[in-house]
Write an enzyme that holds these catalytic residues in place. Sequence first.
Site, short mmCIF file in Angstrom:
data_model
loop_
_atom_site.label_atom_id
_atom_site.label_comp_id
_atom_site.label_asym_id
_atom_site.label_seq_id
_atom_site.Cartn_x
_atom_site.Cartn_y
_atom_site.Cartn_z
N CYS A 1 -5.17 -2.18 2.83
CA CYS A 1 -5.51 -3.44 4.17
C CYS A 1 -6.05 -2.76 5.02
O CYS A 1 -6.67 -4.40 4.87
CB CYS A 1 -4.20 -1.73 4.60
SG CYS A 1 -3.70 -1.07 5.94
N GLU B 1 0.50 -1.58 -0.14
CA GLU B 1 -0.04 0.13 -0.03
C GLU B 1 0.90 1.20 -0.32
O GLU B 1 1.84 1.25 0.81
CB GLU B 1 -0.69 0.09 1.07
CG GLU B 1 -1.79 1.36 0.76
CD GLU B 1 -2.08 1.37 2.77
OE1 GLU B 1 -3.50 2.24 2.64
OE2 GLU B 1 -2.03 0.61 3.61
N LYS C 1 -9.87 2.10 -2.58
CA LYS C 1 -10.53 1.34 -1.43
C LYS C 1 -11.91 2.40 -0.30
O LYS C 1 -11.60 3.74 -0.89
CB LYS C 1 -9.52 1.99 0.07
CG LYS C 1 -9.23 1.86 1.34
CD LYS C 1 -8.26 1.88 1.86
CE LYS C 1 -8.65 1.46 4.19
NZ LYS C 1 -6.90 2.02 4.18
#
Length: 532
Positions: free
Chosen positions: A408, A275, A352
């Site tokens: 994540c 990430e 995300k």
Amino acid sequence: MHKVFAFFSKYPRWTALIAGAVSAAGFEPWGVWSLTLLCFALLIQVVGDAPNKRRAAMIGWLFGVGHFSVGNNWIAVAFTFQAAMPIWLGYFAVVILALYLAVYPAIAAGGAWWVNSHAKRGAKAGSHIPLILAFAGCWTISEWLRSWAFTGFAWNPLAVVWQSQLELARATSLLGTYGLSAVVVATSGLILLAGHRQWRPLLTGVAVLAGLWLYGLQIPTTPRFQKGPRLNIVQPDISQADKYEPGYEAINFAKLAMNSRRLPDQGPRLLLWPEAALPDYLEDGYPYRYYYSQPGNSAAGARARLTTLMQDGDVLVTGANRLVIEKGRLVAARNSVSALDSNGTLLGHYDKAHLVPYGEYLPAPWLLRPLGLARLVPGDLDFWPGPGPQTLTVKVGDQPVKVGIQICYEIIFSGQVVDSGKRPDFIFNPSNDAWFGTIGPPQHLAQARLRAIEEGLPVVRATPTGISAIIDANGRIVQRLALGTAGRIDARLPVAKAPTLFATYGNILPVGFALLLIAGALLPLARHRTSR
């Protein structure tokens, strides 16, 4: 043992607070899940002995304060990387968060007491079965609520204490993570039954647990791998302190490049970076000032530098933020993953969707900024969420690979990680766990293992400082890189399984299971009423 339970019942509040703190020992990196079971047995006992629902809820809340203060203490480490806020605020934040999260155990305890208070009218005197079933069901519902209420914070559901016991953890493919949490609570209840010498229900519970264990024994002893392209997962060991320091950009890129070149015996490969691995913007079309400090002062220059690490047929999937520009003005950013082929062509993006409050955006900034609070991620610009789980199809050599991406923190949300309309070959979980000290990363990995079992899909993790890993569809860690080390994993992708029961029906299953447990707790009352 009955005297032991009686002793702790004399001090219900202290018992709840201390048992809650000790119960977190079942989470990684400690993994002493037997202590968790014992602590929950004590909790069930003192909740059952509470004089009223309000007192039972208070006991549950105190347990939750201890449980979440210890289990989430890694959050304090993140504040050491934010110069705008004092370090002591991190420990304060852990406790404040625990005070809120403890509401959910309070709901479970109060609900279980209420169900038990009705059920025991028809139950055998002294029986703890209704209380145990009610508590297991109410705990599951409280965890499910915690996963979505106020955007959700699903970190460390109770089921995670069994992630290393694969024979038992495999039940998540049927019941989901929150359903397995009910099984953990019910297993704690077996300790309570043993303490009160209620042998018949104890043996019944042991038989059910043995059945789940036998179901889990069907896991193959060795993982199977696809014949497709190889994976190259890179862990550069870039600390959070160095990530945004002036002058470190070239050093950080060199660390990534060192473990990213194709080996002599490798064919086309899927190169996976963590990430936010790149500070560069890879998309064309932004105002020139945003490209000024990157190679070639352009997106094309940044992409060209990446192609020097690749050969024909390779594909790179990397974290690289994107910008939202409206009328020439920067209004937001997106925490994104982009795919790039060996010619420098962008193949697609994933944005995300489940952003971290206080990490990637500041809730109620009009209130919190005047109080001195700031986002943990540097900068004042908030991130905007993407549309949700998506599958990105890329061609590695001549073979298409369907990559499901969860960035994540997104991987912790049970039932929310896969695009069901386009099932991927695996879930890629690029993450930056450098924020989380030494406790957060193993906890993050443990939760990723449960996602693999639930969905019947391999999970591949790439992180800057660890723990990067390949997890097969049965939750087994095939390869991993240790925390705080630089290195690479070169391997083939484990085989995906057919969609599991949970992958098909999602969180309907654990919620339905919880309601059945609560109904089972009330069964003696129903029998009593029909017999009158």
